[in-house]
Design an enzyme around this catalytic site. Sequence first.
Site, PDB file in Angstrom:
ATOM      1  N   LYS A 133       0.810  -1.235   0.000  1.00 20.94           N
ATOM      2  CA  LYS A 133       0.000   0.000   0.000  1.00 20.94           C
ATOM      3  C   LYS A 133       0.837   1.276   0.000  1.00 20.94           C
ATOM      4  O   LYS A 133       0.491   2.269   0.642  1.00 20.94           O
ATOM      5  CB  LYS A 133      -0.944   0.026   1.207  1.00 20.94           C
ATOM      6  CG  LYS A 133      -1.811  -1.217   1.338  1.00 20.94           C
ATOM      7  CD  LYS A 133      -2.629  -1.216   2.619  1.00 20.94           C
ATOM      8  CE  LYS A 133      -3.081  -2.608   2.975  1.00 20.94           C
ATOM      9  NZ  LYS A 133      -3.839  -2.708   4.205  1.00 20.94           N
ATOM     10  N   ASP A 168      -6.661  -6.993  10.498  1.00 20.22           N
ATOM     11  CA  ASP A 168      -8.011  -6.410  10.442  1.00 20.22           C
ATOM     12  C   ASP A 168      -9.112  -7.470  10.336  1.00 20.22           C
ATOM     13  O   ASP A 168     -10.206  -7.287  10.875  1.00 20.22           O
ATOM     14  CB  ASP A 168      -8.131  -5.381   9.308  1.00 20.22           C
ATOM     15  CG  ASP A 168      -7.741  -5.929   7.942  1.00 20.22           C
ATOM     16  OD1 ASP A 168      -7.201  -7.050   7.864  1.00 20.22           O
ATOM     17  OD2 ASP A 168      -7.973  -5.227   6.937  1.00 20.22           O
TER      18      ASP A 168
END
Length: 431
Positions: A133, A168
């Site tokens: 990312k 997550d």
Amino acid sequence: MTVEMHAGLASEGGSKLKMLISYVDNLPTGDEEGVYYALDLGGTNFRVLRVQLAGKSGIEFQEFAEVSIPPQLMVGTSEALFDYIAAELAKFVADESEKFRLPAGRQRELGFTFSFPVLQLSIDSGTLIRWTKGFSIGEMVGKDVVAELTKAMERQGVDLRVSALVNDTVGTLAGGRYDNKDVFIAVILGTGSNAAYVERAQAIPKWHGPHPKSGEMVINMEWGNFRSSHLPLTEYDNTLDAESLNPGEQIFEKMISGMYLGELVRRVLCRMADEAALFGDTVPPKLKTQFILRTPEMSAMHHDTSSDLKLVGNILQDVLEIPNTTLSTRKIVVEVCNVIATRGARLAAAGILGILKKTGRDTIKDSEVPKTVIAMDGGLYEHYKEYRHCVKNTLNELVGDELAKHIKLIHSEDGSGIGAALLAASHSQYI
């Protein structure tokens, strides 16, 4: 999927599915009390949260702050990045109102959601495998992310102990379980895709530590990397993969997740424009631009209910600069969106069935039916209605009417934030 799950649990590197041991062996029960913090670092923004848990009454208060990370810190030094985060945590803790004050002598505890590939070493430690990312801080790779954060908090004078390091998807599972004791699986369908579930400890041959008291362990599957000869890969999938930043990796994710669905539509339309003159004699130049058609636009076209498909025409004009399309052309475009969304959703449902099979939740034994709730999160699942409905309908079709009554998909929002705070509570040093 089930075969690869077995292989990934048997040995490290035994499968394309990493089947990572999360060290989460105590999911929240709903009895947790007190004030807990969470730090959610998953991309170019991070969030800090504070929650007050009131036992059976649930979450009494919650507040959060969102902070964007300056681009230079994403490629700088680990000390600079973590000092910046710790300084923001310090501000957030300093704003704590009286109602959040802890008893004397009790240290504040934090759940840390770190959504990058990590080799977890314990519930509160793990080393960075690689950045994704847009982050690139070479010196951090191989280092313990909790130790780096802890040192930065000490430098900034923040008295917080990291009691849980979580992914997550594991956070989503924890958040879902807090609300509903029948949650055993969590699936994220967003830009990327992943799944986590509760496994019996004795079904994990590669686990060499002492068996947890609960007899259970949460497994982070990293299912985006699943691949198999049974996946219906087309030439569009193969060229998308070959031209991607990570060829040969995340094959399942490239067929089902929000990052790629719009791009697959673009590739099919480009071929139709070239070979069947879908948009006239020449291929529109913009249609040749990779990733120009995003999944939100694809979803908007797929959901256009107007008689003349006006929205489809507008998107073709505004995004791809294709003017004056006919109704029959627009109908073809909607059908392409439908085919690719349907395939993605059906594959995601098949993945969920793989987990149900592995855990024995796909059959009725001695007229006993286990109740299974699946916590779902991610922008694709939340916002793309046709995709969401197709996942649910396909799963019902795969398990059959009788079992479908006992399997439920629920949307579990913000698992990565609240879930991390809940895991800090269930793994607190004070229990």
